[in-house]
Design a protein around this motif. Structure first.
Motif, PDB file in Angstrom:
ATOM      1  N   LYS A  82       8.108   2.765  16.138  1.00  0.00           N
ATOM      2  CA  LYS A  82       6.899   2.688  16.950  1.00  0.00           C
ATOM      3  C   LYS A  82       5.636   2.493  16.118  1.00  0.00           C
ATOM      4  CE  LYS A  82       8.777   5.156  20.820  1.00  0.00           C
ATOM      5  NZ  LYS A  82       8.594   6.091  21.872  1.00  0.00           N
ATOM      6  N   THR A  83       5.775   2.503  14.777  1.00  0.00           N
ATOM      7  CA  THR A  83       4.609   2.368  13.906  1.00  0.00           C
ATOM      8  C   THR A  83       4.967   1.522  12.691  1.00  0.00           C
ATOM      9  OG1 THR A  83       3.896   4.589  14.559  1.00  0.00           O
ATOM     10  CG2 THR A  83       2.828   3.630  12.644  1.00  0.00           C
ATOM     11  N   LEU A  84       4.095   0.581  12.391  1.00  0.00           N
ATOM     12  CA  LEU A  84       4.214  -0.223  11.181  1.00  0.00           C
ATOM     13  C   LEU A  84       3.079   0.191  10.253  1.00  0.00           C
ATOM     14  CD1 LEU A  84       5.391  -2.656   9.560  1.00  0.00           C
ATOM     15  CD2 LEU A  84       3.754  -4.093  10.806  1.00  0.00           C
ATOM     16  N   TYR A  85       3.415   0.598   9.053  1.00  0.00           N
ATOM     17  CA  TYR A  85       2.391   0.975   8.077  1.00  0.00           C
ATOM     18  C   TYR A  85       2.069  -0.242   7.229  1.00  0.00           C
ATOM     19  CZ  TYR A  85       3.391   5.646   9.633  1.00  0.00           C
ATOM     20  OH  TYR A  85       3.550   6.757  10.426  1.00  0.00           O
ATOM     21  N   VAL A  86       0.771  -0.512   7.118  1.00  0.00           N
ATOM     22  CA  VAL A  86       0.290  -1.722   6.460  1.00  0.00           C
ATOM     23  C   VAL A  86      -0.767  -1.347   5.433  1.00  0.00           C
ATOM     24  CG1 VAL A  86      -0.961  -3.903   6.835  1.00  0.00           C
ATOM     25  CG2 VAL A  86       0.711  -3.128   8.514  1.00  0.00           C
ATOM     26  N   HIS A  87      -0.680  -1.964   4.252  1.00  0.00           N
ATOM     27  CA  HIS A  87      -1.757  -1.837   3.266  1.00  0.00           C
ATOM     28  C   HIS A  87      -2.658  -3.044   3.432  1.00  0.00           C
ATOM     29  CE1 HIS A  87      -3.840  -2.490  -0.541  1.00  0.00           C
ATOM     30  NE2 HIS A  87      -3.871  -1.170  -0.581  1.00  0.00           N
ATOM     31  N   ALA A  88      -3.952  -2.791   3.598  1.00  0.00           N
ATOM     32  CA  ALA A  88      -4.938  -3.864   3.722  1.00  0.00           C
ATOM     33  C   ALA A  88      -5.863  -3.816   2.513  1.00  0.00           C
ATOM     34  CB  ALA A  88      -5.743  -3.706   5.003  1.00  0.00           C
ATOM     35  N   LEU A  89      -6.077  -4.954   1.892  1.00  0.00           N
ATOM     36  CA  LEU A  89      -6.935  -5.048   0.719  1.00  0.00           C
ATOM     37  C   LEU A  89      -8.372  -4.693   1.056  1.00  0.00           C
ATOM     38  CD1 LEU A  89      -7.260  -5.906  -2.269  1.00  0.00           C
ATOM     39  CD2 LEU A  89      -7.692  -8.223  -1.426  1.00  0.00           C
ATOM     40  N   ASP A  90      -8.830  -5.123   2.208  1.00  0.00           N
ATOM     41  CA  ASP A  90     -10.201  -4.838   2.638  1.00  0.00           C
ATOM     42  C   ASP A  90     -10.178  -4.461   4.113  1.00  0.00           C
ATOM     43  OD1 ASP A  90     -12.942  -4.536   2.583  1.00  0.00           O
ATOM     44  OD2 ASP A  90     -13.350  -6.677   2.803  1.00  0.00           O
ATOM     45  N   CYS A  91     -10.434  -3.192   4.374  1.00  0.00           N
ATOM     46  CA  CYS A  91     -10.350  -2.675   5.739  1.00  0.00           C
ATOM     47  C   CYS A  91     -11.612  -1.869   6.047  1.00  0.00           C
ATOM     48  CB  CYS A  91      -9.093  -1.818   5.878  1.00  0.00           C
ATOM     49  SG  CYS A  91      -8.832  -1.200   7.531  1.00  0.00           S
ATOM     50  N   ALA A  92     -12.674  -2.572   6.344  1.00  0.00           N
ATOM     51  CA  ALA A  92     -13.921  -1.895   6.669  1.00  0.00           C
ATOM     52  C   ALA A  92     -13.813  -1.158   7.998  1.00  0.00           C
ATOM     53  CB  ALA A  92     -15.073  -2.895   6.711  1.00  0.00           C
ATOM     54  N   ASP A  93     -13.053  -1.724   8.924  1.00  0.00           N
ATOM     55  CA  ASP A  93     -12.879  -1.121  10.244  1.00  0.00           C
ATOM     56  C   ASP A  93     -11.391  -1.086  10.566  1.00  0.00           C
ATOM     57  OD1 ASP A  93     -12.857  -0.352  12.898  1.00  0.00           O
ATOM     58  OD2 ASP A  93     -14.182  -1.957  13.582  1.00  0.00           O
ATOM     59  N   GLU A  94     -10.803   0.099  10.513  1.00  0.00           N
ATOM     60  CA  GLU A  94      -9.362   0.254  10.725  1.00  0.00           C
ATOM     61  C   GLU A  94      -8.929  -0.267  12.090  1.00  0.00           C
ATOM     62  OE1 GLU A  94      -6.218   3.909  11.140  1.00  0.00           O
ATOM     63  OE2 GLU A  94      -7.737   4.077   9.580  1.00  0.00           O
ATOM     64  N   GLN A  95      -9.675   0.065  13.125  1.00  0.00           N
ATOM     65  CA  GLN A  95      -9.292  -0.368  14.479  1.00  0.00           C
ATOM     66  C   GLN A  95      -9.370  -1.881  14.622  1.00  0.00           C
ATOM     67  OE1 GLN A  95      -7.895   1.813  16.665  1.00  0.00           O
ATOM     68  NE2 GLN A  95      -7.338  -0.071  17.706  1.00  0.00           N
ATOM     69  N   ALA A  96     -10.347  -2.503  13.978  1.00  0.00           N
ATOM     70  CA  ALA A  96     -10.449  -3.965  14.036  1.00  0.00           C
ATOM     71  C   ALA A  96      -9.259  -4.621  13.349  1.00  0.00           C
ATOM     72  CB  ALA A  96     -11.748  -4.427  13.396  1.00  0.00           C
ATOM     73  N   THR A  97      -8.792  -4.044  12.254  1.00  0.00           N
ATOM     74  CA  THR A  97      -7.622  -4.574  11.558  1.00  0.00           C
ATOM     75  C   THR A  97      -6.369  -4.425  12.425  1.00  0.00           C
ATOM     76  OG1 THR A  97      -8.617  -4.031   9.427  1.00  0.00           O
ATOM     77  CG2 THR A  97      -6.255  -4.447   9.444  1.00  0.00           C
ATOM     78  N   ILE A  98      -6.215  -3.269  13.044  1.00  0.00           N
ATOM     79  CA  ILE A  98      -5.081  -3.045  13.945  1.00  0.00           C
ATOM     80  C   ILE A  98      -5.132  -4.030  15.110  1.00  0.00           C
ATOM     81  CG2 ILE A  98      -4.093  -1.421  15.620  1.00  0.00           C
ATOM     82  CD1 ILE A  98      -4.952   0.830  13.647  1.00  0.00           C
ATOM     83  N   ASN A  99      -6.307  -4.167  15.714  1.00  0.00           N
ATOM     84  CA  ASN A  99      -6.454  -5.105  16.839  1.00  0.00           C
ATOM     85  C   ASN A  99      -6.154  -6.537  16.414  1.00  0.00           C
ATOM     86  OD1 ASN A  99      -7.138  -2.988  18.514  1.00  0.00           O
ATOM     87  ND2 ASN A  99      -9.336  -3.360  18.384  1.00  0.00           N
ATOM     88  N   GLY A 100      -6.554  -6.893  15.196  1.00  0.00           N
ATOM     89  CA  GLY A 100      -6.279  -8.237  14.696  1.00  0.00           C
ATOM     90  C   GLY A 100      -4.786  -8.510  14.610  1.00  0.00           C
ATOM     91  N   ILE A 101      -4.030  -7.562  14.085  1.00  0.00           N
ATOM     92  CA  ILE A 101      -2.575  -7.728  13.979  1.00  0.00           C
ATOM     93  C   ILE A 101      -1.944  -7.790  15.366  1.00  0.00           C
ATOM     94  CG2 ILE A 101      -0.443  -6.580  13.253  1.00  0.00           C
ATOM     95  CD1 ILE A 101      -2.077  -5.521  10.812  1.00  0.00           C
ATOM     96  N   LYS A 102      -2.397  -6.932  16.256  1.00  0.00           N
ATOM     97  CA  LYS A 102      -1.803  -6.855  17.591  1.00  0.00           C
ATOM     98  C   LYS A 102      -2.143  -8.082  18.436  1.00  0.00           C
ATOM     99  CE  LYS A 102      -1.053  -2.847  19.546  1.00  0.00           C
ATOM    100  NZ  LYS A 102       0.391  -2.793  19.325  1.00  0.00           N
ATOM    101  N   THR A 103      -3.367  -8.588  18.347  1.00  0.00           N
ATOM    102  CA  THR A 103      -3.760  -9.711  19.202  1.00  0.00           C
ATOM    103  C   THR A 103      -3.315 -11.058  18.666  1.00  0.00           C
ATOM    104  OG1 THR A 103      -5.950  -9.848  18.186  1.00  0.00           O
ATOM    105  CG2 THR A 103      -5.745  -8.513  20.181  1.00  0.00           C
ATOM    106  N   THR A 104      -3.072 -11.157  17.364  1.00  0.00           N
ATOM    107  CA  THR A 104      -2.614 -12.448  16.837  1.00  0.00           C
ATOM    108  C   THR A 104      -1.100 -12.522  16.873  1.00  0.00           C
ATOM    109  OG1 THR A 104      -2.745 -11.599  14.567  1.00  0.00           O
ATOM    110  CG2 THR A 104      -4.617 -12.887  15.371  1.00  0.00           C
TER     111      THR A 104
END
Length: 114
Positions: A82-104
């Motif tokens: 139910k959860t994918l753990y991801v390392h992001a090089l630049d994550c100023a906004d965690e929710q925006a990064t999550i939304n980006g993965i989910k919506t694309t």
């Protein structure tokens, strides 16, 4: 398999390919820009992306798409899937990064599960 359903599935996978290429270009440019501009402050983070995908093949596909996109790496899928753990090089906004993965990527993969 119904020929119309097969054509629809091929269309979904083609759309995923196009979106991946767009994301690949955007993230490649962002990572290259960060490399040539050392004054840029990066905010690396490990984030937990909640998954709506149900099948192992779709979860693996999502994890691979994330890892193939420069600046992000899939680290682990939780035992309950139910959860994918991801390392992001630049994550100023965690929710925006999550939304980006989910919506694309994830939203298209969900359509291909049906």
């Amino acid at each position: 398999m119904n020929p119309l359903r097969l054509i629809a599935k091929l269309g979904i996978w083609a759309q995923l390919g196009v979106i991946f290429l767009i994301e690949l270009f955007k993230s490649s440019f962002a990572v290259a820009w960060a490399v040539i501009n050392p004054s840029i402050r990066l905010n690396p983070a490990i984030i937990a992306v909640p998954l709506d995908l149900k099948t192992d093949i779709h979860i693996a596909t999502l994890a691979n798409l994330v890892s193939l996109t420069p600046g992000t790496t899939s680290l682990h899928v939780s035992e309950d899937r139910k959860t994918l753990y991801v390392h992001a090089l630049d994550c100023a906004d965690e929710q925006a990064t999550i939304n980006g993965i989910k919506t694309t990527f994830e939203s298209i993969l969900i359509r291909s599960e049906a």
